[in-house]
Scaffold this motif. Structure first.
Motif, PDB file in Angstrom:
ATOM      1  N   THR A 225       5.109   2.190 -27.561  1.00  0.00           N
ATOM      2  CA  THR A 225       4.869   3.617 -27.815  1.00  0.00           C
ATOM      3  C   THR A 225       5.223   4.513 -26.646  1.00  0.00           C
ATOM      4  O   THR A 225       5.217   5.743 -26.795  1.00  0.00           O
ATOM      5  CB  THR A 225       3.380   3.837 -28.161  1.00  0.00           C
ATOM      6  OG1 THR A 225       2.572   3.362 -27.073  1.00  0.00           O
ATOM      7  CG2 THR A 225       3.013   3.116 -29.446  1.00  0.00           C
ATOM      8  N   GLY A 226       5.527   3.937 -25.479  1.00  0.00           N
ATOM      9  CA  GLY A 226       5.803   4.796 -24.330  1.00  0.00           C
ATOM     10  C   GLY A 226       6.647   4.125 -23.273  1.00  0.00           C
ATOM     11  O   GLY A 226       6.984   2.937 -23.367  1.00  0.00           O
ATOM     12  N   ILE A 227       6.975   4.939 -22.267  1.00  0.00           N
ATOM     13  CA  ILE A 227       7.852   4.470 -21.197  1.00  0.00           C
ATOM     14  C   ILE A 227       7.471   5.200 -19.912  1.00  0.00           C
ATOM     15  O   ILE A 227       6.946   6.336 -19.957  1.00  0.00           O
ATOM     16  CB  ILE A 227       9.331   4.739 -21.564  1.00  0.00           C
ATOM     17  CG1 ILE A 227      10.277   4.045 -20.576  1.00  0.00           C
ATOM     18  CG2 ILE A 227       9.635   6.237 -21.619  1.00  0.00           C
ATOM     19  CD1 ILE A 227      11.731   4.081 -21.024  1.00  0.00           C
TER      20      ILE A 227
ATOM     21  N   ILE B  83      12.178   7.124 -32.102  1.00  0.00           N
ATOM     22  CA  ILE B  83      12.873   5.976 -31.528  1.00  0.00           C
ATOM     23  C   ILE B  83      13.389   5.103 -32.658  1.00  0.00           C
ATOM     24  O   ILE B  83      12.641   4.736 -33.568  1.00  0.00           O
ATOM     25  CB  ILE B  83      11.927   5.179 -30.591  1.00  0.00           C
ATOM     26  CG1 ILE B  83      12.642   3.959 -30.001  1.00  0.00           C
ATOM     27  CG2 ILE B  83      10.639   4.799 -31.275  1.00  0.00           C
ATOM     28  CD1 ILE B  83      11.837   3.279 -28.894  1.00  0.00           C
ATOM     29  N   PRO B  84      14.692   4.778 -32.661  1.00  0.00           N
ATOM     30  CA  PRO B  84      15.253   3.917 -33.716  1.00  0.00           C
ATOM     31  C   PRO B  84      14.602   2.536 -33.696  1.00  0.00           C
ATOM     32  O   PRO B  84      14.240   2.022 -32.629  1.00  0.00           O
ATOM     33  CB  PRO B  84      16.739   3.839 -33.353  1.00  0.00           C
ATOM     34  CG  PRO B  84      16.994   5.055 -32.515  1.00  0.00           C
ATOM     35  CD  PRO B  84      15.724   5.270 -31.742  1.00  0.00           C
ATOM     36  N   PRO B  85      14.419   1.914 -34.854  1.00  0.00           N
ATOM     37  CA  PRO B  85      13.739   0.608 -34.903  1.00  0.00           C
ATOM     38  C   PRO B  85      14.462  -0.481 -34.116  1.00  0.00           C
ATOM     39  O   PRO B  85      13.813  -1.372 -33.565  1.00  0.00           O
ATOM     40  CB  PRO B  85      13.696   0.296 -36.393  1.00  0.00           C
ATOM     41  CG  PRO B  85      14.718   1.182 -37.030  1.00  0.00           C
ATOM     42  CD  PRO B  85      14.791   2.407 -36.193  1.00  0.00           C
ATOM     43  N   GLU B  86      15.805  -0.416 -34.050  1.00  0.00           N
ATOM     44  CA  GLU B  86      16.506  -1.467 -33.312  1.00  0.00           C
ATOM     45  C   GLU B  86      16.224  -1.377 -31.821  1.00  0.00           C
ATOM     46  O   GLU B  86      16.198  -2.390 -31.103  1.00  0.00           O
ATOM     47  CB  GLU B  86      18.023  -1.395 -33.566  1.00  0.00           C
ATOM     48  CG  GLU B  86      18.680  -0.088 -33.164  1.00  0.00           C
ATOM     49  CD  GLU B  86      18.698   0.923 -34.284  1.00  0.00           C
ATOM     50  OE1 GLU B  86      19.488   1.880 -34.206  1.00  0.00           O
ATOM     51  OE2 GLU B  86      17.916   0.753 -35.251  1.00  0.00           O
TER      52      GLU B  86
ATOM     53  N   TYR C 185      14.488  -4.071 -29.250  1.00  0.00           N
ATOM     54  CA  TYR C 185      15.107  -4.381 -27.960  1.00  0.00           C
ATOM     55  C   TYR C 185      14.101  -4.225 -26.818  1.00  0.00           C
ATOM     56  O   TYR C 185      14.027  -5.079 -25.915  1.00  0.00           O
ATOM     57  CB  TYR C 185      16.307  -3.469 -27.750  1.00  0.00           C
ATOM     58  CG  TYR C 185      16.987  -3.650 -26.413  1.00  0.00           C
ATOM     59  CD1 TYR C 185      17.678  -4.821 -26.095  1.00  0.00           C
ATOM     60  CD2 TYR C 185      16.922  -2.631 -25.458  1.00  0.00           C
ATOM     61  CE1 TYR C 185      18.294  -4.974 -24.864  1.00  0.00           C
ATOM     62  CE2 TYR C 185      17.538  -2.780 -24.232  1.00  0.00           C
ATOM     63  CZ  TYR C 185      18.226  -3.953 -23.936  1.00  0.00           C
ATOM     64  OH  TYR C 185      18.836  -4.102 -22.718  1.00  0.00           O
ATOM     65  N   PHE C 186      13.294  -3.149 -26.859  1.00  0.00           N
ATOM     66  CA  PHE C 186      12.300  -2.916 -25.817  1.00  0.00           C
ATOM     67  C   PHE C 186      11.241  -4.010 -25.801  1.00  0.00           C
ATOM     68  O   PHE C 186      10.774  -4.422 -24.729  1.00  0.00           O
ATOM     69  CB  PHE C 186      11.629  -1.559 -26.022  1.00  0.00           C
ATOM     70  CG  PHE C 186      12.459  -0.391 -25.529  1.00  0.00           C
ATOM     71  CD1 PHE C 186      13.600  -0.593 -24.758  1.00  0.00           C
ATOM     72  CD2 PHE C 186      12.083   0.912 -25.824  1.00  0.00           C
ATOM     73  CE1 PHE C 186      14.364   0.470 -24.310  1.00  0.00           C
ATOM     74  CE2 PHE C 186      12.831   1.987 -25.373  1.00  0.00           C
ATOM     75  CZ  PHE C 186      13.976   1.777 -24.617  1.00  0.00           C
ATOM     76  N   GLU C 187      10.848  -4.476 -26.988  1.00  0.00           N
ATOM     77  CA  GLU C 187       9.834  -5.532 -27.038  1.00  0.00           C
ATOM     78  C   GLU C 187      10.317  -6.798 -26.328  1.00  0.00           C
ATOM     79  O   GLU C 187       9.536  -7.517 -25.720  1.00  0.00           O
ATOM     80  CB  GLU C 187       9.474  -5.838 -28.489  1.00  0.00           C
ATOM     81  CG  GLU C 187       8.640  -4.767 -29.159  1.00  0.00           C
ATOM     82  CD  GLU C 187       8.295  -5.119 -30.599  1.00  0.00           C
ATOM     83  OE1 GLU C 187       8.927  -6.045 -31.143  1.00  0.00           O
ATOM     84  OE2 GLU C 187       7.401  -4.475 -31.164  1.00  0.00           O
ATOM     85  N   GLY C 188      11.607  -7.048 -26.379  1.00  0.00           N
ATOM     86  CA  GLY C 188      12.147  -8.231 -25.718  1.00  0.00           C
ATOM     87  C   GLY C 188      12.237  -8.089 -24.216  1.00  0.00           C
ATOM     88  O   GLY C 188      12.379  -9.093 -23.504  1.00  0.00           O
ATOM     89  N   LEU C 189      12.145  -6.848 -23.712  1.00  0.00           N
ATOM     90  CA  LEU C 189      12.258  -6.623 -22.275  1.00  0.00           C
ATOM     91  C   LEU C 189      10.924  -6.722 -21.555  1.00  0.00           C
ATOM     92  O   LEU C 189      10.893  -6.927 -20.334  1.00  0.00           O
ATOM     93  CB  LEU C 189      12.853  -5.232 -22.008  1.00  0.00           C
ATOM     94  CG  LEU C 189      14.320  -5.014 -22.413  1.00  0.00           C
ATOM     95  CD1 LEU C 189      14.711  -3.574 -22.127  1.00  0.00           C
ATOM     96  CD2 LEU C 189      15.242  -5.966 -21.640  1.00  0.00           C
ATOM     97  N   ARG C 190       9.817  -6.537 -22.282  1.00  0.00           N
ATOM     98  CA  ARG C 190       8.521  -6.513 -21.608  1.00  0.00           C
ATOM     99  C   ARG C 190       8.117  -7.894 -21.135  1.00  0.00           C
ATOM    100  O   ARG C 190       8.363  -8.892 -21.792  1.00  0.00           O
ATOM    101  CB  ARG C 190       7.448  -5.954 -22.545  1.00  0.00           C
ATOM    102  CG  ARG C 190       7.593  -4.451 -22.778  1.00  0.00           C
ATOM    103  CD  ARG C 190       6.460  -3.931 -23.633  1.00  0.00           C
ATOM    104  NE  ARG C 190       6.502  -4.506 -24.973  1.00  0.00           N
ATOM    105  CZ  ARG C 190       5.504  -4.425 -25.825  1.00  0.00           C
ATOM    106  NH1 ARG C 190       4.382  -3.827 -25.488  1.00  0.00           N
ATOM    107  NH2 ARG C 190       5.618  -4.962 -27.028  1.00  0.00           N
ATOM    108  N   ALA C 191       7.455  -7.900 -19.980  1.00  0.00           N
ATOM    109  CA  ALA C 191       7.035  -9.173 -19.381  1.00  0.00           C
ATOM    110  C   ALA C 191       5.876  -9.777 -20.173  1.00  0.00           C
ATOM    111  O   ALA C 191       5.089  -9.051 -20.781  1.00  0.00           O
ATOM    112  CB  ALA C 191       6.608  -8.933 -17.945  1.00  0.00           C
TER     113      ALA C 191
END
Length: 549
Positions: free
Chosen positions: A485-487, A536-539, A543-549
């Protein structure tokens, strides 16, 4: 024309039982008007033709004829007074009780003159008993009934004691061969039976038509409620139905609280869905939100696209409307979990809603032309509400200084921001509300995910799309933390709270680099800007979910 006026006088009630006391008096006076008028005419006829009924005492006949004539005048005057009371909307117990006393006293006295066992007048006793007990309250009908019983009792005792003569109406008994003469019975009962039956038939027809019309009006009213209830709130609809003058164009100044909602990123979301899916998504969303608004007695002033404008304090007066509005906003945000649960089951995208509230004086009323109009609110305060809402992100409830001033410690304030907006001479102070106490006891459910460090480096290109430097300020920054939900990015103090920003990926997947991400700055400290995604586009979410530790 006359019929319509009569119907309006009786408020178009479905049954005489629902009429006012004066209207019921008119009903019964009208019932007795024909029999007593016939009695008056018959008495004058018998006075002019003594050979028709030689049994009658001429002096008593003259007395009864005069009493009948006076009674007709009394009934007409009483009917006139009743119409005035109904027109003025007054409920007079004294008027009703005097009418009851008159009916019973007159009928009991005439019964004594003619004798209960032989009098055709006595046929009216059970009819009057039924009518008065049916349509009047006991405390209004019983004094008259007891008076009638007392007169009958006293005259009967007087007759038995020889103080009063029995049936002084008769000079001699109408007998032939030791029994009452058939021609006398026929002559004396025919006119009363005719009068009573005629009135009963007429009243039955009138009441049947009245009930049929009332049933049609009720059916039409329900149809209108079902039809227009989809397009306006219950309060507006009731005001229009109960107050015909409310249909006139124009308005009045009223201090109200306005609540405006909007779905974050809905425009870009709608571009990816078919029109049918967009409508289904909105209908499910509004079904939940409108129910919450109506529970808090809010008036749905307008639904425009995905936005919902609700007023508290108009068209009807409302106590503590700022508190009601804030409680409604919090419950609406909490209800978004239900909306998104439905969306998940239907494989639809998740929705996020922002809410802004403001209390101020506006003009409320009917706006438009004589051919087409709508209930609405007008004033700069409406624009202020829209501006406050525009600073919100999904899950937020933002309120103005006016609401904080009115509610004070009743609110739980989670954040406070000042924003310099175009057209305003002073900074706009906006408060983020997290809950409301007192009798409401509501708090926002926290649904934000915690920001987490990234497993690999990510750089975004950002561009300011609102604020004093909207469209002119841009840069590239490294992402420090991320969530669904945020950055959080390093902005070197260039971004401020409530700024709207467009983000593009610089380092990362070439595929997702083409998608724009929109976010709003919700916090800034030590050169780091914390943002909430607004679109935010779903794709890119994946992609962001895969970047989080």
């Amino acid at each position: 024309m006359v019929t319509n006026r009569l119907r309006s006088l009786f408020d178009r009630a479905p049954s005489p039982l629902a009429w006012s006391g004066p209207a019921k008096v008119i009903l019964i006076n009208g019932f007795f008007l024909l029999p007593i008028t016939l009695l008056s005419f018959r008495g004058r006829y018998l006075q002019a033709h003594p050979e028709v009924e030689p049994y009658i005492d001429r002096d008593v006949l003259a007395l009864m004829t005069d009493l009948a004539s006076v009674s007709v005048g009394f009934l007409l005057v009483w009917i006139g007074i009743g119409f005035l009371l109904v027109r003025w909307g007054r409920e007079s117990r004294t008027f009703v009780q005097i009418a009851n006393l008159f009916w019973w006293s007159a009928l009991s006295f005439v019964t004594y003159l003619t004798g209960p066992s032989t009098s055709p007048i006595f046929i009216l006793f059970p009819l009057l008993s039924f009518l008065t007990l049916l349509v009047f309250r006991s405390r209004d009908a019983l004094p008259g009934i007891f008076t009638g019983i007392l007169i009958v009792f006293v005259t009967t005792v007087g007759e038995r004691l020889g103080v009063l003569p029995y049936a002084p109406y008769f000079a001699t008994w109408p007998e032939e061969g030791g029994r009452i003469a058939d021609d006398w019975v026929a002559a004396t009962t025919a006119w009363t039976s005719f009068a009573v039956v005629t009135v009963l038939v007429a009243y039955t027809q009138i009441l049947r038509q009245w009930r049929a019309q009332s049933a049609r009006l009720a059916e039409m009213s329900e149809a209108l409620k079902r039809m227009f209830g989809r397009y306006m709130s219950t309060e507006v609809m009731k005001t229009l139905l109960e107050t015909p003058g409310a249909l006139e164009l124009g308005g009045a100044r009223r201090r109200v609280t306005m609540l405006l909602t909007d779905l974050r990123g809905f425009t870009s979301l709608a571009e990816r869905l078919s029109p049918e899916d967009v409508l289904a998504l909105l209908n499910d969303y509004f079904e939940v939100m409108v129910d919450v608004c109506l529970r808090h007695q809010g008036t749905i002033a307008e639904i425009t696209g995905d936005a919902l404008l609700v007023t508290f304090g108009a068209p009807g007066e409302m106590q503590n409307h700022p508190a009601r509005a804030v409680a409604c906003a919090i419950e609406m945000q909490n209800a978004m979990s239900e909306v998104n649960s439905r969306n998940a089951r239907s494989q639809r995208p998740e929705l996020q809603m922002g809410i802004g509230l403001h209390t101020a004086e506006v003009v409320v009323g009917n706006i438009g032309s004589e051919k087409r109009s709508k209930f609405g609110v007008v004033g700069s305060a409406v624009n202020m509400t829209s501006r406050i809402e525009s600073y919100s992100v999904g899950g937020q409830v933002l309120v103005s200084q006016a609401i904080v001033d009115e509610l004070g410690d009743l609110l739980r304030i989670d954040d406070r921001n000042e924003h310099t907006a175009k057209g305003l001479s002073a900074p706009l102070v906006i408060y983020e509300v997290g809950g409301i106490g007192g009798p409401y006891g509501l708090a926002l459910e926290k649904r934000d995910e915690a920001l987490k460090p990234l497993r690999q480096s990510l750089v975004v290109r950002w561009e300011l799309v609102s604020g004093k430097h909207g469209g002119d300020l841009r840069g590239e920054s490294r992402v420090s933390r991320l969530s669904r939900t945020g950055i959080e990015i390093a902005s070197a103090g260039a971004l401020h709270a409530l700024d709207d920003v467009r983000l593009n990926l610089v380092e990362g997947s070439a595929y997702v680099r083409r998608g724009d991400v929109y976010a709003k700055v919700v916090g800034q400290s030590d050169g780091v800007a914390r943002m909430r995604f607004t679109a935010i586009p779903p794709e890119i979410v994946t992609y962001f979910e895969g970047l989080r530790a």
